[in-house]
Design a protein around this motif. Structure first.
Motif, PDB file in Angstrom:
ATOM      1  N   ALA A   1       9.780   0.381 -12.845  1.00 25.19           N
ATOM      2  CA  ALA A   1       9.974   0.761 -14.252  1.00 25.19           C
ATOM      3  C   ALA A   1       8.828   1.655 -14.717  1.00 25.19           C
ATOM      4  N   ARG A   2       7.618   1.348 -14.275  1.00 31.20           N
ATOM      5  CA  ARG A   2       6.457   2.153 -14.690  1.00 31.20           C
ATOM      6  C   ARG A   2       6.388   3.489 -13.971  1.00 31.20           C
ATOM      7  N   SER A   3       7.042   3.559 -12.814  1.00 30.68           N
ATOM      8  CA  SER A   3       6.898   4.753 -11.974  1.00 30.68           C
ATOM      9  C   SER A   3       7.730   5.931 -12.460  1.00 30.68           C
ATOM     10  N   GLY A   4       8.707   5.664 -13.314  1.00 26.78           N
ATOM     11  CA  GLY A   4       9.554   6.751 -13.784  1.00 26.78           C
ATOM     12  C   GLY A   4      10.510   7.258 -12.713  1.00 26.78           C
ATOM     13  N   TRP A   5      10.969   6.354 -11.867  1.00 30.54           N
ATOM     14  CA  TRP A   5      11.963   6.700 -10.835  1.00 30.54           C
ATOM     15  C   TRP A   5      13.145   7.414 -11.498  1.00 30.54           C
ATOM     16  N   SER A   6      13.451   8.613 -11.018  1.00 30.27           N
ATOM     17  CA  SER A   6      14.490   9.390 -11.716  1.00 30.27           C
ATOM     18  C   SER A   6      15.640   9.777 -10.799  1.00 30.27           C
ATOM     19  N   GLU A   7      15.709   9.128  -9.617  1.00 28.58           N
ATOM     20  CA  GLU A   7      16.783   9.458  -8.677  1.00 28.58           C
ATOM     21  C   GLU A   7      18.064   8.715  -9.061  1.00 28.58           C
ATOM     22  N   GLY A   8      19.179   9.211  -8.534  1.00 26.68           N
ATOM     23  CA  GLY A   8      20.461   8.586  -8.813  1.00 26.68           C
ATOM     24  C   GLY A   8      20.807   7.479  -7.828  1.00 26.68           C
ATOM     25  N   TYR A   9      19.964   7.249  -6.817  1.00 28.93           N
ATOM     26  CA  TYR A   9      20.198   6.148  -5.867  1.00 28.93           C
ATOM     27  C   TYR A   9      19.143   5.074  -6.074  1.00 28.93           C
ATOM     28  N   CYS A  10      19.440   3.898  -5.523  1.00 32.98           N
ATOM     29  CA  CYS A  10      18.612   2.723  -5.788  1.00 32.98           C
ATOM     30  C   CYS A  10      17.206   2.840  -5.172  1.00 32.98           C
ATOM     31  N   PRO A  11      16.178   2.596  -5.990  1.00 33.90           N
ATOM     32  CA  PRO A  11      14.807   2.678  -5.475  1.00 33.90           C
ATOM     33  C   PRO A  11      14.452   1.536  -4.519  1.00 33.90           C
ATOM     34  N   ILE A  12      15.240   0.471  -4.546  1.00 40.28           N
ATOM     35  CA  ILE A  12      14.947  -0.663  -3.663  1.00 40.28           C
ATOM     36  C   ILE A  12      15.603  -0.454  -2.298  1.00 40.28           C
TER      37      ILE A  12
ATOM     38  N   GLY B   1       0.811  -1.219   0.000  1.00 40.36           N
ATOM     39  CA  GLY B   1       0.000   0.000   0.000  1.00 40.36           C
ATOM     40  C   GLY B   1       0.843   1.268   0.000  1.00 40.36           C
ATOM     41  N   LEU B   2       2.094   1.141   0.384  1.00 42.62           N
ATOM     42  CA  LEU B   2       2.942   2.333   0.486  1.00 42.62           C
ATOM     43  C   LEU B   2       3.897   2.502  -0.697  1.00 42.62           C
ATOM     44  N   VAL B   3       3.935   1.457  -1.551  1.00 37.58           N
ATOM     45  CA  VAL B   3       4.941   1.452  -2.613  1.00 37.58           C
ATOM     46  C   VAL B   3       4.867   2.704  -3.489  1.00 37.58           C
ATOM     47  N   GLU B   4       3.657   3.006  -3.985  1.00 34.75           N
ATOM     48  CA  GLU B   4       3.543   4.153  -4.889  1.00 34.75           C
ATOM     49  C   GLU B   4       3.935   5.456  -4.221  1.00 34.75           C
ATOM     50  N   LYS B   5       3.483   5.617  -2.977  1.00 40.17           N
ATOM     51  CA  LYS B   5       3.810   6.843  -2.233  1.00 40.17           C
ATOM     52  C   LYS B   5       5.306   6.982  -2.035  1.00 40.17           C
ATOM     53  N   LYS B   6       5.919   5.878  -1.668  1.00 42.92           N
ATOM     54  CA  LYS B   6       7.367   5.917  -1.430  1.00 42.92           C
ATOM     55  C   LYS B   6       8.101   6.313  -2.705  1.00 42.92           C
TER      56      LYS B   6
END
Ligand SMILES: [Zn+2]
Ligand SMILES: [Zn+2]
Length: 275
Positions: free
Chosen positions: A163-174, A53-58
């Motif tokens: 991949a769908r979220s368009g994560w654009s940070e330079g550090y790991c999203p995981i 439930g928090l994935v998108e927000k994070k």
């Protein structure tokens, strides 16, 4: 998975035969990869849980899915795996790691504290076992590896969402770690690689992953003659660098292996004043 492991081990052998560099570390990596495969097959419980439930927000907030600072993970299996990993070093330098293994077993060294100390420290912070050159520190390699299989599971599970979220940070999203290496195809975006969890994410070409600088005049790269497959992207604003492997030829690339096979580029970047 087994096919991939076989191919990777072949690549390692190839590097050991063609480039005389870092054979010892490549040997260690070889043993780690074999052990990792076995450990992954036998993993009984998940160390990390992500609240769906928090994935998108994070992600929208630029927060990695796993927050080590909660320090509430069951590290029983990671500890057992770490002790197996220590045996790899033990067979090379008998005695050196035996003492550490003993202290972890009898509780003199608190494995959880050691791991959290390492994983919670901001990048570049001194960890309990930090050395001058983090790349050459086998113990750090083992600490990262002890959580890698569990982190990989999370990385695989959420790869599509990210991949769908368009994560654009330079550090790991995981896991929040900064990348040391990535790959690029001519004319396309770069992919950054997280050595801690094995995740790869797409990142814009002209931007520093570390400070966000997008000024072309202060972004540069260098390469070594005869090794044009590799280049080092540098930022003259924050003085950081990241290694890039050109994968235009389409061949499969294991960035764990490439990271070790290109340690001379780290040394060169350091000599040039980049961190
Ligand atoms: Zn990661
Ligand atoms: Zn920068």
């Amino acid at each position: 998975m087994v096919k991939i492991l076989t191919d990777t081990l072949k690549t390692i052998e190839h590097y050991k035969n063609t480039g005389p560099y870092y054979n010892e570390l490549l040997d260690v990596l070889e043993e780690i990869l074999i052990l990792r495969e076995e450990y992954r097959r036998n993993m009984k419980s998940d160390i990390f849980h992500v609240d769906d439930g928090l994935v998108e927000k994070k992600i929208a907030g630029g927060l990695p899915l796993i927050d080590f600072s909660t320090r509430n993970f069951d590290l029983t299996e990671a500890k057992a795996y770490f002790l197996r990993l220590l045996e790899i070093a033990g067979t090379r330098a008998p005695g050196e790691t035996d003492e550490m293994a003993q202290k972890i077993k009898d509780g003199t060294i608190d494995f959880g504290e050691m791991i959290y100390g390492y994983f919670c420290g901001a990048p570049g912070d001194d960890s309990p076992v930090a050395s001058e050159d983090e790349h050459l520190d086998i113990l750090e390699m083992f600490m990262e590896e002890s959580l890698r299989p569990a982190l990989e599971e999370i990385a695989e599970k959420y790869a599509g969402v990210i991949a769908r979220s368009g994560w654009s940070e330079g550090y790991c999203p995981i896991c929040g770690r900064e990348p040391k290496i990535g790959k690029i195809r001519k004319g396309e975006r770069r992919f950054l690689f997280c050595n801690q969890c094995g995740f790869e994410w797409s990142f814009t070409r002209i931007k520093c992953p570390f400070c966000g600088n997008e000024e072309q005049t202060t972004l540069a790269y260098f390469a070594i003659e005869g090794e044009e497959r590799y280049r080092v992207d540098v930022c003259n604003v924050c003085r950081r660098y990241i290694k890039m492997v050109d994968v235009s030829s389409g061949e499969e690339t294991n960035l764990d292996v490439e990271d070790i096979a290109t340690l001379h580029l780290d040394m060169l970047a350091n000599e040039e004043g980049y961190d």
